[in-house]
Design an enzyme around this catalytic site. Structure first.
Site, short mmCIF file in Angstrom:
data_model
loop_
_atom_site.label_atom_id
_atom_site.label_comp_id
_atom_site.label_asym_id
_atom_site.label_seq_id
_atom_site.Cartn_x
_atom_site.Cartn_y
_atom_site.Cartn_z
N TRP A 128 27.33 14.89 6.20
CA TRP A 128 27.39 16.17 6.91
C TRP A 128 27.29 16.03 8.43
O TRP A 128 27.61 16.95 9.15
CB TRP A 128 26.25 17.08 6.44
CG TRP A 128 24.93 16.35 6.41
CD1 TRP A 128 24.34 15.79 5.32
CD2 TRP A 128 24.07 16.07 7.52
NE1 TRP A 128 23.17 15.16 5.67
CE2 TRP A 128 22.97 15.32 7.01
CE3 TRP A 128 24.11 16.37 8.87
CZ2 TRP A 128 21.94 14.88 7.83
CZ3 TRP A 128 23.09 15.93 9.69
CH2 TRP A 128 22.01 15.18 9.17
N ASN A 129 26.83 14.88 8.95
CA ASN A 129 26.44 14.85 10.36
C ASN A 129 27.62 14.88 11.34
O ASN A 129 27.53 15.49 12.40
CB ASN A 129 25.52 13.66 10.65
CG ASN A 129 26.12 12.33 10.29
OD1 ASN A 129 26.96 12.22 9.39
ND2 ASN A 129 25.70 11.28 10.98
N LYS A 152 35.30 14.02 -1.18
CA LYS A 152 34.10 14.62 -1.75
C LYS A 152 33.08 14.68 -0.62
O LYS A 152 32.49 13.67 -0.24
CB LYS A 152 33.59 13.79 -2.93
CG LYS A 152 32.49 14.48 -3.75
CD LYS A 152 31.15 14.39 -3.09
CE LYS A 152 30.09 15.20 -3.82
NZ LYS A 152 28.85 15.34 -2.99
N GLY A 204 26.99 7.21 4.56
CA GLY A 204 25.79 7.91 4.15
C GLY A 204 24.58 7.01 4.19
O GLY A 204 24.55 6.00 4.91
N SER A 205 23.59 7.34 3.39
CA SER A 205 22.34 6.59 3.38
C SER A 205 22.51 5.25 2.67
O SER A 205 23.43 5.07 1.86
CB SER A 205 21.25 7.40 2.68
OG SER A 205 21.53 7.51 1.29
N GLU A 226 29.57 2.50 5.09
CA GLU A 226 28.98 2.63 6.43
C GLU A 226 27.68 3.41 6.23
O GLU A 226 27.70 4.61 5.95
CB GLU A 226 29.94 3.35 7.38
CG GLU A 226 29.54 3.24 8.84
CD GLU A 226 28.61 4.33 9.27
OE1 GLU A 226 27.39 4.05 9.40
OE2 GLU A 226 29.07 5.45 9.50
N LEU A 227 26.55 2.71 6.38
CA LEU A 227 25.27 3.26 5.95
C LEU A 227 24.33 3.50 7.13
O LEU A 227 24.77 3.70 8.25
CB LEU A 227 24.65 2.32 4.90
CG LEU A 227 25.60 1.95 3.74
CD1 LEU A 227 24.93 0.98 2.78
CD2 LEU A 227 26.10 3.19 3.02
N CYS A 260 24.04 7.83 12.80
CA CYS A 260 23.68 6.50 12.32
C CYS A 260 23.64 5.50 13.46
O CYS A 260 22.90 4.51 13.40
CB CYS A 260 24.65 6.05 11.23
SG CYS A 260 26.39 6.18 11.69
#
Length: 453
Positions: A128-129, A152, A204-205, A226-227, A260
């Site tokens: 979402w960021n 998604k 994401g995380s 990409e975390l 991130c």
């Protein structure tokens, strides 16, 4: 599923979750559309990307308002995000063919070369960021390479996800080639396993990345992850402190600290620690926290209340273990998901502020004795996404960035940022694979050897 305005706490809209049959049908049609798309010339694909770029630029104010409403991004930053998406579309429209041309290799064959063929339909699980940019930095090269895209998105930016789908269709992309699905976690796990999905990318995380890697790995599908990151910014004793402090604050508070690649750990050598800290405090205090719709706001609300509460728990854990909140550190009385600009000092190992990613407007300052200790602390993390170093000795700083910092993106005298012309991605718990540049467009292709005797 519903979206909630993080500034007011009010529900924006409710969305009906798609059933399994609808999702299966969308993906099946995308796979069929991809086979037609793959035979188009690069010039034909580029025309659609160019049209998408124009829409992103022409309607940047509209898209910025949507981002501000759904996840709290200050309006000027949303405009910049939409325009940057236009840039990445234009970049691959111009350079995609060059990046994917057959590569001749001289061997003992009469002819031998490498071709780059699309993999097929790629599932993109996005956060979402940066609700537009995260998708387009993957989607523009993937589409130019001849793939189909299934998006998604994070549930709290469902409106952004559908707006992206709409603009892609408006740009002329075949309707089935780019689709958004409204699905939960369990459904997404099943989508990964579908025969019509050929690869998966996730931003994401680290926890989510591990889950997706395991699911995709069980069916042997390519992934790019990409975390998270806990980016160190080293301030050497010969740095331009004014410039360094300004750059560090800009990086830490961009997107209300929810990035991130934001600066998260400021590692400052002892000779300049006090002076740099004073500059840092002054600059962070000068930033305005408020409504994302106010043009004077520097820091908007966090995207969700639960994310704000998790961040505060990390701050409390750190202060209970000896860190000092010299600015901020308290949840304000407000309906929105606001958190104050916060600066923690006396940060050391064992604290959340040292060990974990702080995903919000909170910075950690760590004093070190010298360059060697600074490099050790910078690398003393499970993450490896970005890093920066500040010094007026350019050769010295460049050598450290190039050879000693353990991260995928290392910057000298500037903050870490993504650029369509440069590879982007991390190592260690920050993921694997690369996006952007000529490297990124080759992640979702079959790198095929052709040998003619």
């Amino acid at each position: 599923m519903k979206t909630v305005n993080p500034t007011t706490g009010e529900t924006i809209k409710e969305y009906e979750q798609m059933d399994d049959a609808e999702i299966t049908g969308i993906i099946h049609k995308a796979n069929a559309a991809q086979q037609d798309w793959a035979v188009l010339s690069y010039n034909e694909r580029a025309k659609y990307l160019a049209k998408a770029a124009k829409i992103l630029r022409d309607r940047s104010d509209e898209f910025a308002e949507l981002m501000a409403t759904e996840m709290g991004k200050p309006l000027p930053q949303g405009v910049s995000e939409s325009e940057k998406c236009g840039w990445v579309c234009e970049y691959y429209a111009e350079h995609g063919q060059q990046f994917l041309e057959n590569e001749q290799i001289e061997t003992d064959a009469s002819s031998s070369y490498i071709t780059y063929n699309p993999l097929g339909t790629v599932l993109a699980i996005m956060p979402w960021n940066f609700p537009f940019w995260q998708l387009f930095r993957f989607g523009a090269p993937a589409l130019m390479a001849g793939n189909a895209v299934i998006l998604k998105h994070a549930p709290n930016v469902a409106g952004c996800a559908l707006a992206i789908e709409s603009l892609m269709h408006e740009a002329g992309f075949p309707a089935a080639l780019f689709r958004t699905i409204i699905a939960d976690v369990d459904q997404t796990q099943e989508v990964i396993k579908m025969d019509d999905i050929h690869a998966v990318t996730l931003t994401g995380s680290t926890r989510a990345g591990k889950a997706v890697a395991e699911q995709a790995g069980s069916v042997l599908k390519k992934t790019v992850l990409e975390l998270g990151g806990s980016d160190p910014y080293i301030i050497l004793e010969d740095a331009d402190l004014e410039q360094a402090a300004e750059t560090c604050v800009t990086s830490r508070l961009l997107n209300s600290g929810q990035s991130c690649i934001a600066a998260k750990r400021f590692i400052v050598t002892e000779p300049v620690y006090d002076e740099f800290l004073d500059l840092l405090i002054d600059k962070m205090k000068s930033k305005t926290v408020g409504s994302p719709f106010d043009g004077q706001t520097d820091v908007g609300p966090m995207a969700r209340h639960d994310l704000r509460d998790e961040l505060h728990q990390q701050v409390e854990q750190s202060t209970e273990n000896g860190a000092e909140a010299v600015i901020g550190g308290h949840i304000p009385k407000s309906n929105g998901a606001f958190y104050p600009v916060t600066l923690l000092t006396n940060v050391h190992q064992g604290m959340a502020a040292y060990e974990e990613e702080l995903f919000g407007p909170v910075a950690s300052v760590i004093k070190v004795m010298d360059e060697d200790e600074a490099i050790h602390v910078a690398n003393d993390t499970d993450y490896g996404l970005g890093a920066a170093i500040f010094s007026e000795d350019g050769e010295r700083a460049e050598s450290i960035a190039a050879n000693k910092l353990q991260a995928g993106c290392c910057f000298v005298n500037d903050f870490v940022k993504s650029d369509p012309r440069l590879p982007f991605g991390g190592i260690k718990q920050s993921g694997y694979g690369r996006e952007l540049s000529h490297v990124g467009i080759k992640e979702f292709v079959n790198i095929k050897t052709v040998y003619v005797a």
